[in-house]
Design a protein around this motif. Sequence first.
Motif, PDB file in Angstrom:
ATOM      1  N   MET A  22      -9.320   7.043  -1.565  1.00  0.00           N
ATOM      2  CA  MET A  22      -9.470   5.559  -1.800  1.00  0.00           C
ATOM      3  C   MET A  22      -8.812   4.555  -2.813  1.00  0.00           C
ATOM      4  O   MET A  22      -8.019   3.767  -2.854  1.00  0.00           O
ATOM      5  CB  MET A  22     -11.093   5.336  -1.712  1.00  0.00           C
ATOM      6  CG  MET A  22     -11.521   3.733  -1.709  1.00  0.00           C
ATOM      7  SD  MET A  22     -11.402   3.338  -0.091  1.00  0.00           S
ATOM      8  CE  MET A  22     -11.576   1.254  -0.448  1.00  0.00           C
ATOM      9  N   LEU A  23      -9.246   5.394  -4.209  1.00  0.00           N
ATOM     10  CA  LEU A  23      -8.672   4.855  -5.312  1.00  0.00           C
ATOM     11  C   LEU A  23      -7.204   4.997  -5.498  1.00  0.00           C
ATOM     12  O   LEU A  23      -6.377   4.173  -5.992  1.00  0.00           O
ATOM     13  CB  LEU A  23      -9.459   5.393  -6.602  1.00  0.00           C
ATOM     14  CG  LEU A  23     -10.422   4.727  -6.931  1.00  0.00           C
ATOM     15  CD1 LEU A  23     -11.405   5.167  -8.082  1.00  0.00           C
ATOM     16  CD2 LEU A  23     -10.554   2.671  -7.185  1.00  0.00           C
ATOM     17  N   SER A  24      -6.680   6.093  -4.850  1.00  0.00           N
ATOM     18  CA  SER A  24      -5.563   6.472  -5.033  1.00  0.00           C
ATOM     19  C   SER A  24      -4.557   5.634  -4.033  1.00  0.00           C
ATOM     20  O   SER A  24      -3.302   5.537  -4.281  1.00  0.00           O
ATOM     21  CB  SER A  24      -5.170   7.980  -4.671  1.00  0.00           C
ATOM     22  OG  SER A  24      -5.716   8.229  -3.384  1.00  0.00           O
ATOM     23  N   SER A  35       7.221  -1.814   2.088  1.00  0.00           N
ATOM     24  CA  SER A  35       6.963  -2.198   3.427  1.00  0.00           C
ATOM     25  C   SER A  35       5.569  -3.004   3.262  1.00  0.00           C
ATOM     26  O   SER A  35       4.718  -2.793   2.553  1.00  0.00           O
ATOM     27  CB  SER A  35       6.798  -0.907   4.278  1.00  0.00           C
ATOM     28  OG  SER A  35       5.476  -0.278   4.341  1.00  0.00           O
ATOM     29  N   LEU A  36       5.440  -3.827   4.346  1.00  0.00           N
ATOM     30  CA  LEU A  36       4.234  -4.826   4.589  1.00  0.00           C
ATOM     31  C   LEU A  36       3.104  -3.919   4.827  1.00  0.00           C
ATOM     32  O   LEU A  36       2.003  -4.302   4.491  1.00  0.00           O
ATOM     33  CB  LEU A  36       4.384  -5.679   5.677  1.00  0.00           C
ATOM     34  CG  LEU A  36       5.065  -7.331   5.079  1.00  0.00           C
ATOM     35  CD1 LEU A  36       5.341  -8.019   6.477  1.00  0.00           C
ATOM     36  CD2 LEU A  36       4.246  -7.600   3.987  1.00  0.00           C
ATOM     37  N   VAL A  37       3.027  -2.870   5.743  1.00  0.00           N
ATOM     38  CA  VAL A  37       2.008  -1.951   6.052  1.00  0.00           C
ATOM     39  C   VAL A  37       1.456  -1.251   4.752  1.00  0.00           C
ATOM     40  O   VAL A  37       0.384  -1.319   4.437  1.00  0.00           O
ATOM     41  CB  VAL A  37       2.404  -0.728   6.996  1.00  0.00           C
ATOM     42  CG1 VAL A  37       1.297   0.002   7.405  1.00  0.00           C
ATOM     43  CG2 VAL A  37       3.260  -1.447   8.241  1.00  0.00           C
ATOM     44  N   PHE A  38       2.238  -0.848   4.042  1.00  0.00           N
ATOM     45  CA  PHE A  38       1.971  -0.235   2.566  1.00  0.00           C
ATOM     46  C   PHE A  38       1.155  -1.090   1.772  1.00  0.00           C
ATOM     47  O   PHE A  38       0.079  -0.875   1.167  1.00  0.00           O
ATOM     48  CB  PHE A  38       3.327   0.083   2.159  1.00  0.00           C
ATOM     49  CG  PHE A  38       3.114   0.624   0.612  1.00  0.00           C
ATOM     50  CD1 PHE A  38       2.673   1.961   0.494  1.00  0.00           C
ATOM     51  CD2 PHE A  38       3.493   0.000  -0.455  1.00  0.00           C
ATOM     52  CE1 PHE A  38       2.647   2.398  -0.723  1.00  0.00           C
ATOM     53  CE2 PHE A  38       3.402   0.453  -1.820  1.00  0.00           C
ATOM     54  CZ  PHE A  38       2.771   1.846  -1.858  1.00  0.00           C
ATOM     55  N   PHE A  59      -0.352  -3.883   2.657  1.00  0.00           N
ATOM     56  CA  PHE A  59      -1.685  -4.044   3.491  1.00  0.00           C
ATOM     57  C   PHE A  59      -2.433  -3.198   3.102  1.00  0.00           C
ATOM     58  O   PHE A  59      -3.621  -3.604   2.785  1.00  0.00           O
ATOM     59  CB  PHE A  59      -1.114  -4.395   5.000  1.00  0.00           C
ATOM     60  CG  PHE A  59      -2.503  -4.872   5.546  1.00  0.00           C
ATOM     61  CD1 PHE A  59      -2.729  -6.186   5.760  1.00  0.00           C
ATOM     62  CD2 PHE A  59      -3.196  -3.858   6.553  1.00  0.00           C
ATOM     63  CE1 PHE A  59      -3.889  -6.359   6.824  1.00  0.00           C
ATOM     64  CE2 PHE A  59      -4.214  -4.099   7.276  1.00  0.00           C
ATOM     65  CZ  PHE A  59      -4.783  -5.594   7.233  1.00  0.00           C
ATOM     66  N   ASN A  60      -2.126  -2.051   3.300  1.00  0.00           N
ATOM     67  CA  ASN A  60      -3.138  -0.571   3.189  1.00  0.00           C
ATOM     68  C   ASN A  60      -3.569  -0.760   1.690  1.00  0.00           C
ATOM     69  O   ASN A  60      -4.769  -0.378   1.513  1.00  0.00           O
ATOM     70  CB  ASN A  60      -2.563   0.594   3.336  1.00  0.00           C
ATOM     71  CG  ASN A  60      -2.363   0.903   4.804  1.00  0.00           C
ATOM     72  OD1 ASN A  60      -3.160   0.408   5.427  1.00  0.00           O
ATOM     73  ND2 ASN A  60      -1.431   1.652   5.454  1.00  0.00           N
ATOM     74  N   GLY A  61      -2.695  -1.164   0.746  1.00  0.00           N
ATOM     75  CA  GLY A  61      -3.278  -1.163  -0.499  1.00  0.00           C
ATOM     76  C   GLY A  61      -4.134  -2.352  -1.032  1.00  0.00           C
ATOM     77  O   GLY A  61      -4.522  -2.235  -1.959  1.00  0.00           O
ATOM     78  N   LEU A  62      -3.904  -3.370  -0.196  1.00  0.00           N
ATOM     79  CA  LEU A  62      -4.752  -4.407  -0.710  1.00  0.00           C
ATOM     80  C   LEU A  62      -5.895  -4.814   0.139  1.00  0.00           C
ATOM     81  O   LEU A  62      -6.564  -5.733   0.255  1.00  0.00           O
ATOM     82  CB  LEU A  62      -3.816  -5.563  -0.752  1.00  0.00           C
ATOM     83  CG  LEU A  62      -2.740  -5.476  -1.545  1.00  0.00           C
ATOM     84  CD1 LEU A  62      -1.807  -6.831  -1.492  1.00  0.00           C
ATOM     85  CD2 LEU A  62      -3.126  -5.641  -3.153  1.00  0.00           C
TER      86      LEU A  62
END
Lengths: 265, 262, 287
Positions: free
Chosen positions: A1-3, A62-65, A67-70
């Motif tokens: 999660m945090l990573s 990448s946008l996916v990256f 999006f996942n991170g935010l």
Amino acid sequence: MLSKMLLGRYIPGNSMVHRFDPRAKIIAVFLFMIIVFFANHWTGYLLLVLFVLSLTKLAGLSLVFLFNGLKLILLLIVFTFMMHLFFTKGGTVLIDAGWFTIESEGVIRGIYITIRLAMLILITTLLTLTTSPLSLTDAIERICRPLKAIKVPVHEIAMMMSISLRFIPTLMDETEKIIKAQSARGSTFMTGSLKSRLNALTPVFIPLFISAFKRAEEMAMAMEVRGYQGEEGRTNYRVLDWQWKDTFAIILMILFGIVLFMIRQ
Amino acid sequence: MIEFNDVTYSYRTGNHNALDHISLNFRQGEWTSVIGHNGSGKSTLVKILMGVLEGYEGEIKVDGEVMTEENLPDIRKRFAIVFQNPDNQFVGATVEDDVAFGLENNGVGRDEMVNRVEEALRSVNMLEYRTHEPSRLSGGQKQRVAIAGALAMQPDLLILDEATSMLDPQGRREVLEILREIHREKLTTLIYITHDLAEIGVSDHAVVMKDGRVINEGTVEEIYQDTDALVSSRLVLPFTISLADRLLDGCYMSYDELVERL
Amino acid sequence: MNIQLEKLTSIYHENTPFEHLALNNITTEFKEGTYYGIIGHTGSGKSTMIQNLNGLLLPSYGEVHIGDITLRRKTKQRIIHLVKKRVGMVFQFPEHQLFEESVIKDVMFGPKNIGMDEETAREKAEYYLKLLNVDRALFDIPPFDLSGGQMRKVAIAGILAMEPEVLILDEPTAGLDPLSHIETMQLFQKIQKEMGITVILVTHDMNDVYEYTDEVKLLNQGNLIRSGRTEEILTDAGLLQKYDLEVPDIVRLTSDLGKKGIEFPKIPKNREEFINLYMKWRDGYAE
């Protein structure tokens, strides 16, 4: 999660965005924060979105990256959207359920605010993702240098920031070790009432503070014998290199702001 | 190069002298090891030399000039020191930043700084790690960076204050090997403080301390003449020496000689 | 009490880009009353292994049996807490874990956590502090006022006072001067013999492993390479060199003398034994 969390993290790279002078990046982000508020109808917002998306592309992310991170931040955005949806009134009534109504103005305002917020978050994330904490510190020191005239200890603050940054991983390691050591002595962190859990933190914090003070003391001595006497007579190993492309980027940013201002309705 | 003449010092809290009438000579271009158990006074010696402790009796001469409060800052600039804890002396955010730290403080110009950082990192074999952060380095590597930081200052004297005591055997070997190379190539004057007799093999001169006094001094071979004095100073004889001492009537010899003579 | 590892696999940051296999399908045993050494280069999985032995880490796959307690991927904290009573762990630089206002209270912290009453805890604390030669006059002063060496003794007493059946030592002599090093290692040997507990030593120092342990487990990149008698593994110079480990001084010297034709009936375990064997050989040679 945090990573997976991206907020405040730096991803080393060599893209065009990475290579801009950190000062230029900070100024540009600052300008963007103002420009965002110029947009007041859909063409403006569309331009903002296009601008941020192309920057992301340029930074090689990448946008996916992103999006996942935010994801966590997304909750905040959705919440803001809902607030506007239900509480902003005006325009035609779209849904009338008796105890609440959704009106067209609420939908439009909701979308606009959401875009604004999302773009602000994206652009600041882009800044930290493409700029090392150290360069950020350097840049802030240079940008704030005029503040010295009003007795703000800019150099000292920057030095403190950079030493803190350098010690974060060391202290994280140390915290983990101490938690493990106390846990091996039968200390429990995961069970019991809130009070007993808080009590269990004492054996972690005291050793941590003691070691941090010891480190600070030794560090101060090491800095002193290596001739540190504050900013006076000091040269800098790291230099920031402001190039034409940085000036160009700032000009572009201003032009972008002017365009957005012109198309306001 | 440095002369201690009858230097005595006691801490305010202690009831005995941390340094008790010490007279010593550290010669130019030599590697001098100072060996002693904890509390023998070896660290006090360094602290006095670095001007961290004041108020001692006796005098210290540097190149014939008596050290005073006035000339201390200038004298101190000619000394560089590496401390025990690898983490707590790493100031920079990256390897090269840390090596540059001392140069920045002394106002060295940027072009020269870049050259000196590179050269210093090369001499400790850490050039390829120049952009690494300290958290990604081993203890031995961090100490090598600290040595590079000291060398970049081009000091007349390099002091190592138990610089290997917190390292694992491999880190210890790395650091000693680097020091040996530097000493051989640049004839740097070294003061090497340690509690481990196994580390003094390469030094030109050795000083054994106990309870604030110098109890033996000479070449490594000479101080091994009196192994009883070493043992009574709470020091432990290295493997080769202890066997030579017991089986071959106490002679200083290398491992190969030991094998040869047994 | 024996400890068994059954197909123990340990993975850090599973299912992320940082995934790292620290231990790979390890099945082995630690028998009661034996002195073990775990050896291997940095990153071999030594530290992961010992953390699995007292519940600081839980297996990603496989099981760890500590006496009649079994640790698995999802074992509850309540069960893990039981393991802490039985398996004690002395970490590297244990003096960093001191926190209480007095030496005696710090030593009593562990015993009280595992359910001893105040009086018993104090008794145990005093006993083990005395065993480690910590002067009674120091019992009521803050541990931070002690010298580094004494602080380490207090920290070690804090683990011993919990009277574990298995004692894990992670680089217990790191940063000590050579004399304290020897004293500390001899103390652990004495405790192991007198109390008949299992000791598991993790260290880079092959001389200590050779001199003090009965059995050795050799790890490399998360795999268990060899497990067996110390005299077999630590005298196998080829094996040690292959895994970048040092050959113990005594072993090296004995083998170099062997090349010269000086043969001993066995490889001596320490300096004293070497001296005895050599004297005997010399007497025999003289005749």
